[in-house]
Design a protein around this motif. Sequence first.
Motif, mmCIF file in Angstrom:
data_model
loop_
_atom_site.group_PDB
_atom_site.id
_atom_site.type_symbol
_atom_site.label_atom_id
_atom_site.label_comp_id
_atom_site.label_asym_id
_atom_site.label_seq_id
_atom_site.Cartn_x
_atom_site.Cartn_y
_atom_site.Cartn_z
ATOM 1 N N GLY A 60 0.581 -1.244 0.079
ATOM 2 C CA GLY A 60 -0.089 0.089 -0.159
ATOM 3 C C GLY A 60 0.890 1.215 0.094
ATOM 4 N N LYS A 61 2.176 1.024 0.255
ATOM 5 C CA LYS A 61 3.193 2.410 0.059
ATOM 6 C C LYS A 61 3.592 2.458 -1.204
ATOM 7 C CE LYS A 61 4.827 1.647 4.984
ATOM 8 N NZ LYS A 61 5.759 1.404 5.408
ATOM 9 N N ASP A 62 3.929 3.840 -1.317
ATOM 10 C CA ASP A 62 4.372 4.439 -2.891
ATOM 11 C C ASP A 62 5.639 3.634 -2.990
ATOM 12 O OD1 ASP A 62 4.773 5.683 -5.196
ATOM 13 O OD2 ASP A 62 5.344 7.292 -4.259
ATOM 14 N N PRO A 63 5.791 2.770 -3.895
ATOM 15 C CA PRO A 63 7.098 1.967 -4.210
ATOM 16 C C PRO A 63 8.212 2.711 -4.337
ATOM 17 C CG PRO A 63 5.643 1.569 -6.124
ATOM 18 C CD PRO A 63 4.899 2.414 -5.028
ATOM 19 N N VAL A 64 8.273 3.860 -5.057
ATOM 20 C CA VAL A 64 9.322 4.609 -5.428
ATOM 21 C C VAL A 64 9.062 6.091 -5.032
ATOM 22 C CG1 VAL A 64 11.051 5.407 -7.168
ATOM 23 C CG2 VAL A 64 9.955 3.058 -7.294
ATOM 24 N N SER A 65 9.735 6.924 -4.464
ATOM 25 C CA SER A 65 9.291 8.222 -4.059
ATOM 26 C C SER A 65 10.076 9.206 -4.667
ATOM 27 C CB SER A 65 9.554 8.130 -2.553
ATOM 28 O OG SER A 65 10.903 8.011 -1.982
ATOM 29 N N ASN A 66 10.844 9.032 -5.735
ATOM 30 C CA ASN A 66 11.965 9.762 -6.498
ATOM 31 C C ASN A 66 11.003 10.655 -7.625
ATOM 32 O OD1 ASN A 66 12.022 8.297 -8.719
ATOM 33 N ND2 ASN A 66 13.944 7.248 -8.300
ATOM 34 N N SER A 67 11.575 11.933 -8.294
ATOM 35 C CA SER A 67 10.741 12.651 -9.113
ATOM 36 C C SER A 67 10.548 11.977 -10.346
ATOM 37 C CB SER A 67 11.382 13.878 -9.023
ATOM 38 O OG SER A 67 12.767 13.717 -9.635
ATOM 39 N N ASN A 68 11.439 11.018 -10.799
ATOM 40 C CA ASN A 68 11.438 9.977 -11.949
ATOM 41 C C ASN A 68 10.265 9.441 -12.072
ATOM 42 O OD1 ASN A 68 13.685 11.297 -12.929
ATOM 43 N ND2 ASN A 68 15.026 9.664 -12.357
ATOM 44 N N ALA A 69 10.052 8.729 -10.837
ATOM 45 C CA ALA A 69 8.745 7.790 -10.493
ATOM 46 C C ALA A 69 7.563 8.502 -11.025
ATOM 47 C CB ALA A 69 8.847 7.042 -9.559
ATOM 48 N N ARG A 70 7.494 9.865 -10.222
ATOM 49 C CA ARG A 70 6.130 10.589 -10.298
ATOM 50 C C ARG A 70 6.114 11.149 -11.644
ATOM 51 N NH1 ARG A 70 8.449 13.660 -5.812
ATOM 52 N NH2 ARG A 70 8.338 12.354 -4.310
ATOM 53 N N ASP A 71 7.126 11.586 -12.377
ATOM 54 C CA ASP A 71 7.057 11.965 -13.847
ATOM 55 C C ASP A 71 6.552 10.955 -14.732
ATOM 56 O OD1 ASP A 71 8.174 14.334 -13.117
ATOM 57 O OD2 ASP A 71 10.224 14.160 -13.852
ATOM 58 N N PHE A 72 7.072 9.747 -14.382
ATOM 59 C CA PHE A 72 6.637 8.492 -15.341
ATOM 60 C C PHE A 72 5.094 8.311 -14.806
ATOM 61 C CE2 PHE A 72 5.678 3.992 -15.525
ATOM 62 C CZ PHE A 72 6.185 3.691 -16.840
ATOM 63 N N ASP A 73 4.652 8.303 -13.647
ATOM 64 C CA ASP A 73 3.063 8.196 -13.351
ATOM 65 C C ASP A 73 2.318 9.410 -14.195
ATOM 66 O OD1 ASP A 73 3.820 5.977 -11.694
ATOM 67 O OD2 ASP A 73 3.341 7.139 -9.818
ATOM 68 N N LYS A 74 2.850 10.662 -14.261
ATOM 69 C CA LYS A 74 2.058 11.453 -14.910
ATOM 70 C C LYS A 74 2.093 11.372 -16.216
ATOM 71 C CE LYS A 74 3.164 15.218 -11.561
ATOM 72 N NZ LYS A 74 3.898 16.272 -11.132
ATOM 73 N N THR A 75 3.008 10.865 -16.815
ATOM 74 C CA THR A 75 3.154 10.449 -18.539
ATOM 75 C C THR A 75 2.158 9.314 -18.686
ATOM 76 O OG1 THR A 75 5.684 11.169 -18.447
ATOM 77 C CG2 THR A 75 4.479 9.846 -20.277
ATOM 78 N N VAL A 76 2.205 8.451 -17.915
ATOM 79 C CA VAL A 76 1.242 7.302 -18.143
ATOM 80 C C VAL A 76 -0.313 7.739 -17.831
ATOM 81 C CG1 VAL A 76 0.313 5.079 -16.928
ATOM 82 C CG2 VAL A 76 2.644 5.475 -17.476
ATOM 83 N N GLN A 77 -0.473 8.607 -16.836
ATOM 84 C CA GLN A 77 -1.790 9.225 -16.739
ATOM 85 C C GLN A 77 -2.308 10.114 -17.935
ATOM 86 O OE1 GLN A 77 -1.720 11.248 -12.941
ATOM 87 N NE2 GLN A 77 -2.385 9.556 -11.833
ATOM 88 N N ARG A 78 -1.149 10.726 -18.534
ATOM 89 C CA ARG A 78 -1.681 11.788 -19.751
ATOM 90 C C ARG A 78 -1.993 10.653 -20.699
ATOM 91 N NH1 ARG A 78 1.606 13.003 -23.109
ATOM 92 N NH2 ARG A 78 3.646 12.735 -22.089
ATOM 93 N N GLN A 79 -1.103 9.657 -21.056
ATOM 94 C CA GLN A 79 -1.180 8.842 -22.214
ATOM 95 C C GLN A 79 -2.685 8.110 -22.194
ATOM 96 O OE1 GLN A 79 2.271 6.480 -21.907
ATOM 97 N NE2 GLN A 79 3.658 8.075 -23.319
ATOM 98 N N THR A 80 -2.800 7.734 -20.984
ATOM 99 C CA THR A 80 -4.223 6.943 -20.598
ATOM 100 C C THR A 80 -5.330 8.069 -20.984
ATOM 101 O OG1 THR A 80 -3.169 5.748 -18.870
ATOM 102 C CG2 THR A 80 -5.508 5.898 -19.141
ATOM 103 N N GLN A 81 -5.392 9.239 -20.619
ATOM 104 C CA GLN A 81 -6.441 10.175 -20.969
ATOM 105 C C GLN A 81 -6.528 10.510 -22.265
ATOM 106 O OE1 GLN A 81 -8.804 11.430 -18.840
ATOM 107 N NE2 GLN A 81 -8.017 10.440 -17.083
ATOM 108 N N GLU A 82 -5.494 10.510 -22.944
ATOM 109 C CA GLU A 82 -5.209 10.727 -24.462
ATOM 110 C C GLU A 82 -6.046 9.239 -25.239
ATOM 111 O OE1 GLU A 82 -1.244 11.344 -25.426
ATOM 112 O OE2 GLU A 82 -1.166 13.373 -24.814
ATOM 113 N N LYS A 83 -5.636 8.258 -24.961
ATOM 114 C CA LYS A 83 -6.397 7.079 -25.426
ATOM 115 C C LYS A 83 -7.785 7.114 -24.926
ATOM 116 C CE LYS A 83 -2.264 4.355 -25.495
ATOM 117 N NZ LYS A 83 -1.679 2.914 -25.448
#
Length: 169
Positions: free
Chosen positions: A108-131
């Motif tokens: 239940g915890k955030d597996p990675v807490s660095n900014s690269n992981a957050r950027d990746f999550d945002k990119t995935v969310q954006r791509q999902t919204q686009e699809k």
Amino acid sequence: MEFNDRITKVIEYTELSPAEFAEEIGVQRSSISHIISGRNKPSLDFIMKIKNNFPDLEWDWLINGKGEMLHNKDVEKPDTEKNNEETKVKEKKSLPDLFSLLDDENFGKDPVSNSNARDFDKTVQRQTQEKISDSQRLENNGHNLKAQRKEIRRIVFFYTDGTFETYEN
């Protein structure tokens, strides 16, 4: 005693799970499940695989349920030390169960807490919204196309001799 009860008793005697027992005698897990539940009757091949892997079992008991389960009545369970050594030698790998794959401490915890992981999550969310929006746009276009009248443009006949004929509207 029904055959499915005898198979259950044999599995208990071997101290194996039904899945391990299936692997040990060389049958599919579903075969064991279906026989234990009474859905299927065992084949001669199935019974022979059990007897070949566990020669202490009495044929008459295994097939008809008559007499004693084992050749030697004094034997209650297989020699576990011997079995453990044989198991180490054979060492058959089975698939892990679902719960052994969980990391309980970090569940239940955030597996990675660095900014690269957050950027990746945002990119995935954006791509999902686009699809999602692309699929909605295609769906809307599909409804518009269905409303249009369809007409045949061309019919092509292919013959076995490799020739063809085309008819166009």
